[in-house]
Design a protein around this motif. Structure first.
Motif, PDB file in Angstrom:
ATOM      1  N   PRO A   1       0.810  -1.228   0.000  1.00 23.89           N
ATOM      2  CA  PRO A   1       0.000   0.000   0.000  1.00 23.89           C
ATOM      3  C   PRO A   1       0.842   1.276   0.000  1.00 23.89           C
ATOM      4  O   PRO A   1       0.462   2.276  -0.609  1.00 23.89           O
ATOM      5  CB  PRO A   1      -0.823  -0.089   1.288  1.00 23.89           C
ATOM      6  CG  PRO A   1      -0.614  -1.435   1.841  1.00 23.89           C
ATOM      7  CD  PRO A   1       0.524  -2.078   1.136  1.00 23.89           C
ATOM      8  N   GLU A   2       1.997   1.237   0.666  1.00 22.56           N
ATOM      9  CA  GLU A   2       2.873   2.406   0.678  1.00 22.56           C
ATOM     10  C   GLU A   2       3.383   2.712  -0.723  1.00 22.56           C
ATOM     11  O   GLU A   2       3.448   3.870  -1.130  1.00 22.56           O
ATOM     12  CB  GLU A   2       4.064   2.176   1.615  1.00 22.56           C
ATOM     13  CG  GLU A   2       3.755   2.364   3.069  1.00 22.56           C
ATOM     14  CD  GLU A   2       3.283   3.766   3.408  1.00 22.56           C
ATOM     15  OE1 GLU A   2       3.768   4.753   2.805  1.00 22.56           O
ATOM     16  OE2 GLU A   2       2.421   3.884   4.296  1.00 22.56           O
ATOM     17  N   MET A   3       3.743   1.669  -1.440  1.00 20.45           N
ATOM     18  CA  MET A   3       4.237   1.856  -2.804  1.00 20.45           C
ATOM     19  C   MET A   3       3.130   2.379  -3.707  1.00 20.45           C
ATOM     20  O   MET A   3       3.349   3.285  -4.522  1.00 20.45           O
ATOM     21  CB  MET A   3       4.810   0.537  -3.330  1.00 20.45           C
ATOM     22  CG  MET A   3       6.070   0.108  -2.592  1.00 20.45           C
ATOM     23  SD  MET A   3       6.611  -1.551  -2.970  1.00 20.45           S
ATOM     24  CE  MET A   3       7.365  -1.293  -4.571  1.00 20.45           C
ATOM     25  N   GLN A   4       1.928   1.843  -3.546  1.00 20.38           N
ATOM     26  CA  GLN A   4       0.790   2.304  -4.351  1.00 20.38           C
ATOM     27  C   GLN A   4       0.453   3.757  -4.016  1.00 20.38           C
ATOM     28  O   GLN A   4       0.077   4.535  -4.900  1.00 20.38           O
ATOM     29  CB  GLN A   4      -0.434   1.418  -4.119  1.00 20.38           C
ATOM     30  CG  GLN A   4      -0.270   0.001  -4.597  1.00 20.38           C
ATOM     31  CD  GLN A   4      -0.147  -0.117  -6.109  1.00 20.38           C
ATOM     32  OE1 GLN A   4      -0.380   0.827  -6.841  1.00 20.38           O
ATOM     33  NE2 GLN A   4       0.231  -1.291  -6.572  1.00 20.38           N
ATOM     34  N   ARG A   5       0.594   4.123  -2.750  1.00 19.46           N
ATOM     35  CA  ARG A   5       0.319   5.503  -2.335  1.00 19.46           C
ATOM     36  C   ARG A   5       1.305   6.461  -3.003  1.00 19.46           C
ATOM     37  O   ARG A   5       0.946   7.576  -3.393  1.00 19.46           O
ATOM     38  CB  ARG A   5       0.403   5.618  -0.813  1.00 19.46           C
ATOM     39  CG  ARG A   5      -0.200   6.890  -0.271  1.00 19.46           C
ATOM     40  CD  ARG A   5      -0.361   6.860   1.249  1.00 19.46           C
ATOM     41  NE  ARG A   5      -1.307   5.832   1.650  1.00 19.46           N
ATOM     42  CZ  ARG A   5      -1.011   4.792   2.430  1.00 19.46           C
ATOM     43  NH1 ARG A   5       0.199   4.645   2.919  1.00 19.46           N
ATOM     44  NH2 ARG A   5      -1.920   3.909   2.748  1.00 19.46           N
ATOM     45  N   ALA A   6       2.551   6.029  -3.147  1.00 17.33           N
ATOM     46  CA  ALA A   6       3.557   6.865  -3.815  1.00 17.33           C
ATOM     47  C   ALA A   6       3.157   7.111  -5.267  1.00 17.33           C
ATOM     48  O   ALA A   6       3.403   8.187  -5.810  1.00 17.33           O
ATOM     49  CB  ALA A   6       4.925   6.201  -3.738  1.00 17.33           C
ATOM     50  N   VAL A   7       2.520   6.126  -5.893  1.00 15.05           N
ATOM     51  CA  VAL A   7       2.032   6.295  -7.262  1.00 15.05           C
ATOM     52  C   VAL A   7       0.910   7.328  -7.274  1.00 15.05           C
ATOM     53  O   VAL A   7       0.894   8.247  -8.098  1.00 15.05           O
ATOM     54  CB  VAL A   7       1.506   4.962  -7.843  1.00 15.05           C
ATOM     55  CG1 VAL A   7       0.807   5.181  -9.170  1.00 15.05           C
ATOM     56  CG2 VAL A   7       2.636   3.967  -7.988  1.00 15.05           C
ATOM     57  N   THR A   8      -0.020   7.194  -6.337  1.00 12.41           N
ATOM     58  CA  THR A   8      -1.157   8.110  -6.262  1.00 12.41           C
ATOM     59  C   THR A   8      -0.700   9.546  -6.063  1.00 12.41           C
ATOM     60  O   THR A   8      -1.259  10.476  -6.630  1.00 12.41           O
ATOM     61  CB  THR A   8      -2.085   7.722  -5.086  1.00 12.41           C
ATOM     62  OG1 THR A   8      -2.387   6.338  -5.183  1.00 12.41           O
ATOM     63  CG2 THR A   8      -3.362   8.518  -5.100  1.00 12.41           C
ATOM     64  N   LYS A   9       0.349   9.720  -5.262  1.00 12.94           N
ATOM     65  CA  LYS A   9       0.865  11.056  -4.968  1.00 12.94           C
ATOM     66  C   LYS A   9       1.781  11.587  -6.070  1.00 12.94           C
ATOM     67  O   LYS A   9       2.248  12.710  -6.005  1.00 12.94           O
ATOM     68  CB  LYS A   9       1.641  11.044  -3.643  1.00 12.94           C
ATOM     69  CG  LYS A   9       0.834  10.600  -2.453  1.00 12.94           C
ATOM     70  CD  LYS A   9      -0.287  11.558  -2.141  1.00 12.94           C
ATOM     71  CE  LYS A   9      -1.036  11.111  -0.897  1.00 12.94           C
ATOM     72  NZ  LYS A   9      -2.146  12.006  -0.584  1.00 12.94           N
ATOM     73  N   GLY A  10       2.070  10.742  -7.047  1.00 17.04           N
ATOM     74  CA  GLY A  10       2.890  11.191  -8.164  1.00 17.04           C
ATOM     75  C   GLY A  10       4.382  11.130  -7.906  1.00 17.04           C
ATOM     76  O   GLY A  10       5.164  11.728  -8.641  1.00 17.04           O
TER      77      GLY A  10
END
Length: 90
Positions: free
Chosen positions: A56-65
């Protein structure tokens, strides 16, 4: 050097964003490091748990750009393959 108010504001915004993004990227690297250490120790349960927390942390980094979607997908794929490989070794 910035010559008008909007350019000065852009510089301030960029500095703030850079600090925020560095923190996010560092955080993601830390989670990945935990997975790597668990894989190196050969403990599949610990590696699986670390991967579940890191994903989820890695996916969040994608969401935040901060990171690109395909980069994260590639890293997750390789990490999960290595975690699965531990089971095959045991």
């Amino acid at each position: 050097m910035a010559n008008n108010a909007s350019a000065r504001k852009r510089i301030r915004q960029t500095e703030k964003r850079t600090i925020r993004n560095k923190a996010r990227r560092s955080r993601v690297r830390g989670f990945i490091r935990k997975v790597e250490l668990a894989i190196a120790s050969g403990d599949q349960a610990q590696a699986t748990e670390a991967l579940k927390v890191a994903q989820p942390e890695m996916q969040r980094a994608v969401t935040k750009g901060v990171l690109h979607l395909n980069t994260v997908a590639r890293k997750l794929s390789r990490l999960s393959a290595r975690v699965k490989a531990i089971a095959a070794q045991a």
